[in-house]
Design a protein around this motif. Structure first.
Motif, PDB file in Angstrom:
ATOM      1  N   GLN A 120      22.382  11.693  -7.047  1.00 25.18           N
ATOM      2  CA  GLN A 120      23.268  11.959  -5.910  1.00 25.18           C
ATOM      3  C   GLN A 120      22.500  12.091  -4.597  1.00 25.18           C
ATOM      4  OE1 GLN A 120      23.295  13.759  -8.768  1.00 25.18           O
ATOM      5  NE2 GLN A 120      25.163  12.964  -9.711  1.00 25.18           N
ATOM      6  N   VAL A 121      21.187  11.856  -4.642  1.00 27.30           N
ATOM      7  CA  VAL A 121      20.347  11.880  -3.449  1.00 27.30           C
ATOM      8  C   VAL A 121      19.876  10.461  -3.163  1.00 27.30           C
ATOM      9  CG1 VAL A 121      18.170  12.722  -2.473  1.00 27.30           C
ATOM     10  CG2 VAL A 121      19.591  14.258  -3.852  1.00 27.30           C
ATOM     11  N   ILE A 122      19.854  10.089  -1.893  1.00 35.87           N
ATOM     12  CA  ILE A 122      19.357   8.775  -1.496  1.00 35.87           C
ATOM     13  C   ILE A 122      17.842   8.878  -1.324  1.00 35.87           C
ATOM     14  CG2 ILE A 122      19.434   6.993   0.286  1.00 35.87           C
ATOM     15  CD1 ILE A 122      22.349   7.852   0.808  1.00 35.87           C
ATOM     16  N   GLN A 123      17.120   8.263  -2.247  1.00 38.42           N
ATOM     17  CA  GLN A 123      15.667   8.374  -2.312  1.00 38.42           C
ATOM     18  C   GLN A 123      15.024   7.157  -1.641  1.00 38.42           C
ATOM     19  OE1 GLN A 123      12.309   9.242  -5.788  1.00 38.42           O
ATOM     20  NE2 GLN A 123      14.167   8.178  -6.330  1.00 38.42           N
ATOM     21  N   VAL A 124      14.122   7.426  -0.703  1.00 38.65           N
ATOM     22  CA  VAL A 124      13.600   6.365   0.152  1.00 38.65           C
ATOM     23  C   VAL A 124      12.088   6.247   0.016  1.00 38.65           C
ATOM     24  CG1 VAL A 124      13.561   5.415   2.489  1.00 38.65           C
ATOM     25  CG2 VAL A 124      15.464   6.885   1.778  1.00 38.65           C
ATOM     26  N   SER A 125      11.621   5.020  -0.174  1.00 40.46           N
ATOM     27  CA  SER A 125      10.193   4.712  -0.180  1.00 40.46           C
ATOM     28  C   SER A 125       9.818   3.964   1.093  1.00 40.46           C
ATOM     29  CB  SER A 125       9.819   3.887  -1.409  1.00 40.46           C
ATOM     30  OG  SER A 125       9.674   4.707  -2.547  1.00 40.46           O
ATOM     31  N   ALA A 126       8.529   3.794   1.309  1.00 37.91           N
ATOM     32  CA  ALA A 126       8.032   3.264   2.581  1.00 37.91           C
ATOM     33  C   ALA A 126       7.573   1.819   2.479  1.00 37.91           C
ATOM     34  CB  ALA A 126       6.875   4.130   3.087  1.00 37.91           C
ATOM     35  N   ILE A 127       7.776   1.100   3.573  1.00 40.71           N
ATOM     36  CA  ILE A 127       7.176  -0.219   3.763  1.00 40.71           C
ATOM     37  C   ILE A 127       6.331  -0.186   5.027  1.00 40.71           C
ATOM     38  CG2 ILE A 127       8.888  -1.626   2.556  1.00 40.71           C
ATOM     39  CD1 ILE A 127      10.190  -2.126   5.330  1.00 40.71           C
ATOM     40  N   ASN A 128       5.420  -1.147   5.137  1.00 43.77           N
ATOM     41  CA  ASN A 128       4.629  -1.272   6.351  1.00 43.77           C
ATOM     42  C   ASN A 128       5.245  -2.298   7.291  1.00 43.77           C
ATOM     43  OD1 ASN A 128       3.897  -3.810   5.336  1.00 43.77           O
ATOM     44  ND2 ASN A 128       1.991  -3.029   4.441  1.00 43.77           N
ATOM     45  N   GLU A 129       4.575  -2.567   8.388  1.00 46.36           N
ATOM     46  CA  GLU A 129       5.134  -3.474   9.389  1.00 46.36           C
ATOM     47  C   GLU A 129       5.226  -4.904   8.873  1.00 46.36           C
ATOM     48  OE1 GLU A 129       4.703  -4.201  14.215  1.00 46.36           O
ATOM     49  OE2 GLU A 129       3.187  -3.044  13.131  1.00 46.36           O
ATOM     50  N   SER A 130       4.461  -5.202   7.814  1.00 47.21           N
ATOM     51  CA  SER A 130       4.505  -6.532   7.212  1.00 47.21           C
ATOM     52  C   SER A 130       5.576  -6.651   6.134  1.00 47.21           C
ATOM     53  CB  SER A 130       3.135  -6.880   6.620  1.00 47.21           C
ATOM     54  OG  SER A 130       2.144  -6.901   7.624  1.00 47.21           O
ATOM     55  N   LEU A 131       6.421  -5.627   6.027  1.00 51.13           N
ATOM     56  CA  LEU A 131       7.549  -5.597   5.091  1.00 51.13           C
ATOM     57  C   LEU A 131       7.101  -5.536   3.633  1.00 51.13           C
ATOM     58  CD1 LEU A 131       9.958  -8.206   6.758  1.00 51.13           C
ATOM     59  CD2 LEU A 131       9.626  -5.799   7.299  1.00 51.13           C
ATOM     60  N   SER A 132       5.998  -4.869   3.381  1.00 53.75           N
ATOM     61  CA  SER A 132       5.500  -4.701   2.019  1.00 53.75           C
ATOM     62  C   SER A 132       5.511  -3.237   1.635  1.00 53.75           C
ATOM     63  CB  SER A 132       4.063  -5.230   1.905  1.00 53.75           C
ATOM     64  OG  SER A 132       4.013  -6.611   2.172  1.00 53.75           O
ATOM     65  N   PRO A 133       5.931  -2.903   0.401  1.00 55.11           N
ATOM     66  CA  PRO A 133       5.769  -1.528  -0.085  1.00 55.11           C
ATOM     67  C   PRO A 133       4.290  -1.155  -0.071  1.00 55.11           C
ATOM     68  CG  PRO A 133       7.205  -2.796  -1.519  1.00 55.11           C
ATOM     69  CD  PRO A 133       6.563  -3.777  -0.589  1.00 55.11           C
ATOM     70  N   VAL A 134       4.015   0.141   0.023  1.00 60.30           N
ATOM     71  CA  VAL A 134       2.629   0.593   0.135  1.00 60.30           C
ATOM     72  C   VAL A 134       2.207   1.349  -1.123  1.00 60.30           C
ATOM     73  CG1 VAL A 134       2.487   0.570   2.627  1.00 60.30           C
ATOM     74  CG2 VAL A 134       3.484   2.540   1.498  1.00 60.30           C
ATOM     75  N   VAL A 150       4.848   3.481   7.724  1.00 62.47           N
ATOM     76  CA  VAL A 150       3.405   3.384   7.948  1.00 62.47           C
ATOM     77  C   VAL A 150       3.124   3.338   9.447  1.00 62.47           C
ATOM     78  CG1 VAL A 150       1.318   2.027   7.545  1.00 62.47           C
ATOM     79  CG2 VAL A 150       3.057   2.202   5.756  1.00 62.47           C
ATOM     80  N   GLU A 151       2.315   4.285   9.912  1.00 65.77           N
ATOM     81  CA  GLU A 151       1.938   4.385  11.323  1.00 65.77           C
ATOM     82  C   GLU A 151       3.162   4.372  12.240  1.00 65.77           C
ATOM     83  OE1 GLU A 151      -1.104   1.558  12.318  1.00 65.77           O
ATOM     84  OE2 GLU A 151      -2.623   2.649  11.168  1.00 65.77           O
ATOM     85  N   ILE A 152       4.044   5.314  11.977  1.00 61.93           N
ATOM     86  CA  ILE A 152       5.261   5.449  12.774  1.00 61.93           C
ATOM     87  C   ILE A 152       4.996   6.417  13.924  1.00 61.93           C
ATOM     88  CG2 ILE A 152       7.668   6.162  12.768  1.00 61.93           C
ATOM     89  CD1 ILE A 152       7.106   3.631  11.121  1.00 61.93           C
ATOM     90  N   GLN A 153       5.223   5.951  15.130  1.00 57.65           N
ATOM     91  CA  GLN A 153       5.051   6.817  16.294  1.00 57.65           C
ATOM     92  C   GLN A 153       6.328   7.597  16.548  1.00 57.65           C
ATOM     93  OE1 GLN A 153       3.358   5.059  19.846  1.00 57.65           O
ATOM     94  NE2 GLN A 153       4.367   6.558  21.150  1.00 57.65           N
ATOM     95  N   SER A 154       6.168   8.899  16.762  1.00 55.20           N
ATOM     96  CA  SER A 154       7.334   9.734  17.046  1.00 55.20           C
ATOM     97  C   SER A 154       6.878  10.979  17.804  1.00 55.20           C
ATOM     98  CB  SER A 154       8.047  10.119  15.741  1.00 55.20           C
ATOM     99  OG  SER A 154       9.246  10.828  16.006  1.00 55.20           O
ATOM    100  N   THR A 155       7.813  11.877  17.992  1.00 56.11           N
ATOM    101  CA  THR A 155       7.571  13.107  18.729  1.00 56.11           C
ATOM    102  C   THR A 155       6.640  14.045  17.972  1.00 56.11           C
ATOM    103  OG1 THR A 155       9.681  13.837  17.800  1.00 56.11           O
ATOM    104  CG2 THR A 155       9.692  13.052  20.068  1.00 56.11           C
ATOM    105  N   TYR A 156       5.954  14.911  18.719  1.00 57.23           N
ATOM    106  CA  TYR A 156       4.966  15.823  18.149  1.00 57.23           C
ATOM    107  C   TYR A 156       4.921  17.072  19.026  1.00 57.23           C
ATOM    108  CZ  TYR A 156       0.878  16.774  15.233  1.00 57.23           C
ATOM    109  OH  TYR A 156       0.003  17.319  14.304  1.00 57.23           O
ATOM    110  N   PRO A 157       4.515  18.221  18.468  1.00 64.77           N
ATOM    111  CA  PRO A 157       4.502  19.454  19.267  1.00 64.77           C
ATOM    112  C   PRO A 157       3.706  19.349  20.564  1.00 64.77           C
ATOM    113  CG  PRO A 157       4.293  19.980  16.947  1.00 64.77           C
ATOM    114  CD  PRO A 157       4.205  18.479  17.049  1.00 64.77           C
TER     115      PRO A 157
END
Length: 301
Positions: A194-208, A224-231
């Motif tokens: 009942q949980v949506i479980q998510v895995s990661a891909i890189n910018e080349s669209l490949s699982p890591v 992979v190497e996702i830029q986002s907000t930080y303290p």
């Protein structure tokens, strides 16, 4: 439990995740997550960050850090701030989340050392399920970029309760993969059906290689190497399934916004099927690695 978090990476380039998900396909029609509330159960948030301070609707501290201050949701780790930005950064200074008009309920369960416990997680999860905002708002999506190795009956019951209320729980698959599809790595609550479980891909669209693999993986998203907000009102790159999960949480917010405006009846099954219909499987990878594949908003579907 000791939660599994992402590896820190050096800042190198802008985030590609928004483009890979193709969120602008819904943005251009005015669907940016307005009216959707997302609980981020994590390490807190920089509540004065320019990209996030107007997105926060409420917050509560369930962690052992500053335990006597239930409203102290400060983020000494940076993980929660990063996750929140992937979901809903407002583009004040050039960083935009998947659902920039969604609102965030920040529930802190992880301390500055990256450690939390199952009791705090359970309390936060139930709090999110029952939360009612100042104007009668309720939670639509819960993002859990964390987890533990124990199958806790109380945690399972909370997940079922959320599911019964059409609240979508999105969780990171975990970062303990060995790069082999014939072995399983399991993290809860992500592994629950009942949980949506998510895995990661890189910018080349490949699982890591660090992706956990198991039969209940649902989708792939950028991680992979996702830029986002930080303290400290800053920005940073991080990698992990922790970064992939909020891409799907934000995407669900856009879908819910679209459904509500179009008067499409909302159910867990209907929204999940939308995710499936807009996902693309990668050749030569099994379901245990990719689930239904890479989620991508497609104009024609």
């Amino acid at each position: 439990m000791t939660v599994q978090l992402s590896n820190f990476q050096t800042l190198q380039s802008i985030n590609y995740g928004v483009s890979l998900i193709n969120a602008p396909t819904l943005w251009k029609h005015g669907f940016k997550g307005e009216g959707i509330n997302i609980a981020v159960i994590d390490s807190g948030i920089d509540k004065e960050h320019d990209e996030l301070k107007y997105q926060i609707i409420d917050g509560y501290n369930f962690s052992s850090e500053n335990a006597s201050q239930p409203k102290n949701i400060s983020d000494k780790l940076g993980h929660g701030t990063h996750v929140a930005g992937i979901i809903a950064a407002s583009n004040k200074n050039g960083i935009i989340g998947i659902a920039p008009q969604a609102k965030l309920l920040i529930l802190k369960v992880i301390d500055g050392n990256g450690v939390g416990d199952s009791n705090a997680l359970l309390k936060a999860l139930n709090f999110a399920i029952d939360w009612v905002g100042p104007n009668g708002e309720t939670i639509d999506v819960i993002n859990l970029s964390l987890g533990g190795r124990e199958d806790d009956p109380s945690l399972r019951n909370a997940v079922h309760r959320a599911y019964s209320k059409n609240i979508f729980i999105v969780a990171a698959a975990g970062n303990s993969g060995d790069g082999k599809e014939d072995t399983d790595e399991i993290l809860y609550p992500g592994y629950y059906e009942q949980v949506i479980q998510v895995s990661a891909i890189n910018e080349s669209l490949s699982p890591v290689a660090f992706d956990d693999t198991n039969k209940n993986i649902d989708f792939l998203a950028p991680g992979v190497e996702i830029q986002s907000t930080y303290p400290n009102n800053s920005y940073f790159k991080m990698s992990g399934t922790s970064m992939a999960a909020p891409h799907i949480s934000g995407s669900i917010a856009l879908i819910l916004n679209f459904f509500k405006v179009q008067n499409i009846p909302i159910s867990y099954q209907r929204v999940y099927q939308y995710l499936v219909d807009h996902s693309i499987q990668i050749k030569d990878y099994s379901f245990k690695t990719q689930g239904h594949g890479i989620f991508y908003f497609q104009e024609s579907r």
